[in-house]
Design a protein around this motif. Structure first.
Motif, PDB file in Angstrom:
ATOM      1  N   LYS B  36       0.821  -1.222   0.000  1.00 29.63           N
ATOM      2  CA  LYS B  36       0.000   0.000   0.000  1.00 29.63           C
ATOM      3  C   LYS B  36       0.852   1.267   0.000  1.00 29.63           C
ATOM      4  CE  LYS B  36      -4.100  -2.021   2.128  1.00 29.63           C
ATOM      5  NZ  LYS B  36      -4.860  -2.173   3.374  1.00 29.63           N
ATOM      6  N   THR B  37       2.148   1.130   0.181  1.00 32.83           N
ATOM      7  CA  THR B  37       3.010   2.318   0.078  1.00 32.83           C
ATOM      8  C   THR B  37       3.321   2.644  -1.391  1.00 32.83           C
ATOM      9  OG1 THR B  37       5.086   1.045   0.171  1.00 32.83           O
ATOM     10  CG2 THR B  37       4.144   1.768   2.267  1.00 32.83           C
ATOM     11  N   PRO B  39       1.495   3.234  -4.190  1.00 31.52           N
ATOM     12  CA  PRO B  39       0.853   4.375  -4.867  1.00 31.52           C
ATOM     13  C   PRO B  39       1.400   5.724  -4.404  1.00 31.52           C
ATOM     14  CG  PRO B  39      -0.792   2.821  -4.063  1.00 31.52           C
ATOM     15  CD  PRO B  39       0.516   2.415  -3.454  1.00 31.52           C
ATOM     16  N   LEU B  40       2.155   5.708  -3.309  1.00 35.60           N
ATOM     17  CA  LEU B  40       2.654   6.961  -2.761  1.00 35.60           C
ATOM     18  C   LEU B  40       4.059   7.295  -3.237  1.00 35.60           C
ATOM     19  CD1 LEU B  40       1.112   6.151   0.677  1.00 35.60           C
ATOM     20  CD2 LEU B  40       0.321   7.938  -0.878  1.00 35.60           C
ATOM     21  N   THR B  42       6.550   8.801  -5.951  1.00 34.45           N
ATOM     22  CA  THR B  42       6.330   9.850  -6.964  1.00 34.45           C
ATOM     23  C   THR B  42       6.434   9.277  -8.381  1.00 34.45           C
ATOM     24  OG1 THR B  42       8.647  10.448  -6.736  1.00 34.45           O
ATOM     25  CG2 THR B  42       7.069  11.788  -5.537  1.00 34.45           C
ATOM     26  N   ASN B  43       7.269   8.256  -8.559  1.00 32.03           N
ATOM     27  CA  ASN B  43       7.303   7.553  -9.844  1.00 32.03           C
ATOM     28  C   ASN B  43       6.447   6.305  -9.729  1.00 32.03           C
ATOM     29  OD1 ASN B  43       9.076   9.132 -11.532  1.00 32.03           O
ATOM     30  ND2 ASN B  43      10.719   8.543 -10.123  1.00 32.03           N
ATOM     31  N   LYS B  44       5.428   6.218 -10.558  1.00 31.27           N
ATOM     32  CA  LYS B  44       4.487   5.125 -10.406  1.00 31.27           C
ATOM     33  C   LYS B  44       5.103   3.797 -10.815  1.00 31.27           C
ATOM     34  CE  LYS B  44       1.507   7.795  -8.737  1.00 31.27           C
ATOM     35  NZ  LYS B  44       1.476   7.828  -7.270  1.00 31.27           N
ATOM     36  N   VAL B 169       5.576  10.880  -2.139  1.00 31.81           N
ATOM     37  CA  VAL B 169       4.849  12.142  -2.024  1.00 31.81           C
ATOM     38  C   VAL B 169       5.027  12.679  -0.596  1.00 31.81           C
ATOM     39  CG1 VAL B 169       3.177  11.547  -3.802  1.00 31.81           C
ATOM     40  CG2 VAL B 169       2.671  11.013  -1.420  1.00 31.81           C
ATOM     41  N   SER B 170       5.000  13.999  -0.474  1.00 34.61           N
ATOM     42  CA  SER B 170       5.364  14.604   0.806  1.00 34.61           C
ATOM     43  C   SER B 170       4.394  14.224   1.917  1.00 34.61           C
ATOM     44  CB  SER B 170       5.446  16.113   0.660  1.00 34.61           C
ATOM     45  OG  SER B 170       4.205  16.602   0.239  1.00 34.61           O
ATOM     46  N   ALA B 171       3.111  14.033   1.579  1.00 35.57           N
ATOM     47  CA  ALA B 171       2.155  13.682   2.632  1.00 35.57           C
ATOM     48  C   ALA B 171       2.559  12.366   3.292  1.00 35.57           C
ATOM     49  CB  ALA B 171       0.749  13.576   2.050  1.00 35.57           C
ATOM     50  N   PHE B 172       3.064  11.445   2.489  1.00 36.98           N
ATOM     51  CA  PHE B 172       3.506  10.164   3.052  1.00 36.98           C
ATOM     52  C   PHE B 172       4.714  10.353   3.959  1.00 36.98           C
ATOM     53  CE2 PHE B 172       6.571   6.695   2.712  1.00 36.98           C
ATOM     54  CZ  PHE B 172       5.859   5.679   3.328  1.00 36.98           C
ATOM     55  N   THR B 173       5.663  11.145   3.521  1.00 35.81           N
ATOM     56  CA  THR B 173       6.879  11.304   4.334  1.00 35.81           C
ATOM     57  C   THR B 173       6.572  12.017   5.652  1.00 35.81           C
ATOM     58  OG1 THR B 173       7.490  13.374   3.252  1.00 35.81           O
ATOM     59  CG2 THR B 173       8.359  11.351   2.299  1.00 35.81           C
ATOM     60  N   ALA B 176       4.879   9.041   7.790  1.00 35.04           N
ATOM     61  CA  ALA B 176       5.762   7.937   8.171  1.00 35.04           C
ATOM     62  C   ALA B 176       6.682   8.392   9.298  1.00 35.04           C
ATOM     63  CB  ALA B 176       6.580   7.507   6.960  1.00 35.04           C
TER      64      ALA B 176
END
Lengths: 669, 182
Positions: B36-37, B39-40, B42-44, B169-173, B176
């Protein structure tokens, strides 16, 4: 206006990017799926897990919205303990927080995807005029308590942030149609076009038409015609990925509505309102953090179609620039600059359109410190300078001279919170908030002679010398997961004090007379204290049952408001019980909900030109429900019922509400 | 003798407590969180995604865990977005086989002495390393560490991600738990 545009251009130029842009969408869906709980930015401005926020927050999910059976956001909010819904007509509402209820509620700031939809003229909401498709809402975030350090003025009682699906990440396509009692007809549709991973564009449109309740009203209460409610809207939003580090967002919205709503002097009046908004921003991931820019303009045109025939125009321009960054593993910061311009003018005067304007400059920040794995602290501060001015020609015999309206005042908002995760099941919160509620544009800068009919004229002036209302609140919260019964228990208790509340006088003429009749202007009238709490148990069993039971207590004591046009004590039920349960089996969904609320005392003006008086309303019980059937993976049909126990139910000082039913067909593709 | 045994036992207990994250077999929940990480990023991720399951043939425990992971993936486990996974086991002695892979799951039971070697090999190959042994993330050898129970936690080493040229993506960082050198 030119000055505003120059300042916006300057901020954008300083940010290093030349195109105007707007805030991005967080990929809420992926983050929620990963962490197993909703994600929010409404507590600190930075993404947080719902269980980590240092605020009393409720997140209403898309599934809960769907299963509420409602097409109205206030009806959905009525399930949240601590919120009080005032229904004034078939489709007009106000939402109060923790015992503070009034028409044209100024204490609850509302945003859609970060854009303010709260209207600054009278400081109020038009819940029946939002440019949003209910089926396109991902979640509604409700924060109780002062939050103006993060969101600015008017977030003194709380904030509601409505988050819609992202055109980039979610690709929402939905269409629905409803028919119901009161000849209600609604239709809504949203479609999203993906741009092959480089962005997305979303369009929504819809509307509602229905008959106003025909419940009995005092003679002469509503001057002129009764407006049968209608609403229509169109909304566009888009996100474009320039590269992996830069996203550009745009939006444009149109809404139009009519209805009968209670106004700021407690009268029920027919109103027509149109609004336009547009915005753009960007999200830029840099070595210095995530830089976000958000610019938008809201324009509202109001027509009170009764005797004084007040037509007002109100404009809000906002430009925000912020940087979110981490320092080390344990510190997250958000630094923010904001510029705000708002102006207000009345258009129906025989003289030269007095126009009140206010420019605000804010600087602020948020600091989230993860002290240990179990303990975190959040601090937020906002400093704001406000410059007011009056342009145009004032009414003859203006009580305040024109130059008196040129004022500067500074405000300080703050929030602090501690979150302690005692165990994997128990969380404690302690928070403090200092919120600032600026005077509304009407309270600060109105300048008019209102001809109320029957020979009654009122020289109504905004008071440029008003102090902002300051709200301080203290709260303790405790959450406990109870896995043995698949539930979560939530408990909170609070104390708040409101300083320098603002109101017009209750009694016409108490402030003397002017050349054209009575004199009326608002003053800082006194203080008010509130305390209480909420307890809620909410859960979902794998067998298909879900439940949500809550009790809220809200006690309010006013001080010095007796002669003022403001009365909070008893304005909302002191005790409020809510119960919602549901069951899913195969394609069927069954939901039932009920509420019991104790009595209220609310100010009410029953005819134009008279003074508002306190109206006592007895406690009431109401219930409703929904039966849904999934015809296919994409199509659902549902029957929803509201206030099924009585034909007419008096819930406030305003006309009784009627029993309602709604049949809705929804397609999601 | 008895005293020595007690001291030894106490020492082992302290060591276990200091380590803090006793090795456990990787299960389906851990893998689901790990996937699940994706999709987060930045390169798909491409579809199908090529996955290496890294183990140490000298450690029977890690080999057994790798085989368990392989079995779960072969059983039809997919990443969000219906991304299929093509997995193969890679011994730490053959880390050049990481070339061309996009994700490397580290089996439990790999000796910590291998972490640096795996980290270097994965960063050279530009591979996203995911493990359940948080120490590997704390030493900047692995990019992500996942904990699925009792509450989902994701540990993230910006330094390891930077070396492998991988970004989120920054929201993930922000969500975490960032560990390792900053």
């Amino acid at each position: 206006m030119r000055k505003s545009l120059l300042i916006i251009s300057g901020i954008v130029a300083l940010s290093g990017y030349s195109a105007p842009a707007r805030a991005q969408a967080v990929d809420y869906g992926s983050l929620e799926s990963l962490f197993g709980e909703p994600i929010t930015t409404s507590a600190t401005g930075t993404p947080q897990r719902a269980s980590d926020v240092a605020a009393d927050m409720t997140i209403i999910t898309a599934d809960e919205i769907r299963r509420s059976g409602s097409r109205s956001i206030p009806e959905i909010l009525s399930r949240v303990p601590g919120l009080d819904i005032l229904q004034e007509g078939a489709n007009t509402w106000d939402v109060g927080v923790r015992g503070y209820q009034q028409p044209y509620q100024p204490r609850l700031l509302v945003l859609i995807d970060g854009r303010q939809v709260f209207i600054d003229d009278y400081s109020r909401m038009n819940w029946d005029n939002l440019p949003v498709n209910i089926d396109d809402i991902r979640q509604i975030e409700v924060v109780k308590g002062a939050s103006s350090a993060l969101f600015g003025s008017n977030a003194t009682g709380g904030v509601i942030n409505i988050i819609t699906y992202s055109p980039l990440y979610d690709k929402d396509n939905t269409v629905s149609a409803s028919i119901g009692t009161q000849n209600e007809v609604t239709g809504d549709a949203t479609t999203t076009f993906g741009l092959d991973g480089h962005g997305g564009v979303k369009f929504s449109a819809g509307g509602l038409a229905m008959d106003e309740f025909d419940t009995a009203r005092p003679s002469g209460e509503v001057p002129g015609e009764i407006k049968h409610p209608y609403h229509r809207y169109a909304a566009q939003s888009s996100v474009f990925k320039v590269n992996n580090d830069l996203q550009i967002n745009t939006e444009a919205n149109y809404t139009d509505k009519s209805g009968n709503e209670a106004d700021f002097v407690y009268g029920l009046v027919p109103i027509q309102m149109t609004s336009y908004s547009a915005g753009a921003g960007f999200n830029w991931q840099t070595p210095y953090g995530l830089i976000r820019n958000n610019n938008y303009i809201n324009h509202y045109y109001l027509d009170m179609t009764y005797a004084p025939n007040i037509t007002d125009a109100n404009t809000l321009i906002v430009s925000q620039l912020e940087d979110q960054f981490r320092v080390g593993a344990d510190n997250t910061f958000r630094a923010m600059l904001e510029y705000r311009h708002k102006d207000f003018k009345s258009n129906n005067m025989p003289y030269q359109y007095p126009q009140f304007a206010e420019d605000s400059y804010a600087i602020g920040g948020t600091w989230l410190w993860q002290i240990t794995d179990k303990l975190s602290m959040t601090n937020a501060l906002r400093l704001e300078r406000n410059d007011t001015a009056m342009n145009g020609t004032l009414v003859a015999d203006s009580y305040f001279p024109k130059n008196a309206y040129g004022q500067t005042y500074n405000t300080v908002s703050a929030n602090a919170g501690l979150v302690y995760k005692m165990t994997n099941l128990d969380t404690l919160r302690a928070t403090y908030g200092r919120g600032v509620q600026d005077p509304s544009e009407i309270e600060n800068g109105y300048n008019n002679v209102l001809n109320l009919g029957g020979g009654v004229k009122v020289n109504t002036f905004g008071n440029p010398n008003l102090k902002p209302t300051v709200v301080e609140d203290y709260e303790l919260g405790y959450d406990r997961k109870v896995p043995s019964i698949f539930s979560k228990l939530k408990f909170s208790t609070y104390y708040e004090i409101n300083h320098d509340l603002i109101a017009y006088p209750t009694v016409l003429g108490s402030e003397g007379t002017g050349a054209n009749g009575y004199l009326s202007y608002p003053t800082n009238v006194g203080d008010s204290q509130g305390w209480g709490g909420e307890i809620e148990i909410k859960g979902k069993h794998p067998s298909g049952f879900h439940w949500d039971a809550s009790y809220s207590l809200a006690e309010v004591r006013d001080s010095g408001l007796a002669a003022a046009g403001l009365h909070y004590s008893g304005s909302a039920p002191e005790h409020h019980f809510r119960l919602w349960g549901g069951y899913t089996t195969g394609p069927w969904e069954f939901d039932a909900h009920g509420q019991y609320a104790t009595s209220t005392d609310m100010l009410r003006t029953v005819s134009i030109g008279s003074n508002p008086t306190l109206v006592a309303t007895a406690g009431y019980f109401t219930m409703g429900g929904r039966i849904g059937y999934k015809v296919s993976d994409h199509v659902t049909v549902a029957a929803s019922f509201f206030n099924v126990t009585q034909d007419h139910l008096t819930t406030s000082a305003y006309p009784a509400i009627e029993r309602q039913a709604l049949l809705t067909l929804t397609g999601k593709f | 003798m008895k005293k020595a045994q007690i001291l030894s036992a106490a020492g082992l207990l302290c060591l276990a407590l200091l380590t803090g994250y006793p090795a456990q077999a990787t299960d389906r929940f851990d893998l689901a969180v790990a996937l699940k990480t994706l999709p987060l990023l930045t390169n798909k991720m491409t579809n199908p995604a090529k996955v290496a399951i890294v183990y140490d043939s000298a450690s029977p425990e890690s080999k057994a865990d790798a085989e368990s992971i392989q079995s779960i993936i072969d059983g039809g486990l997919e990443a969000p977005g219906n991304i299929k996974l093509v997995a193969s086991m890679v011994d730490v002695a053959e880390l050049t086989k990481l070339n061309g892979k996009q994700i490397a799951f580290l089996a439990d039971g790999i000796p910590s002495a291998d972490d640096r070697r795996i980290g270097n090999g994965a960063s050279a190959a530009g591979v996203l390393t995911i493990c359940t042994n948080i120490d590997c993330v704390k030493t900047d050898d692995c990019i992500l560490g996942v904990v699925s129970k009792p509450r989902v936690e994701v540990y993230y080493s910006p330094a390891a991600a930077g070396r492998a040229r991988i970004s989120f993506v920054s929201a993930f960082t922000m969500l975490a738990k960032q560990v390792g050198s900053m």
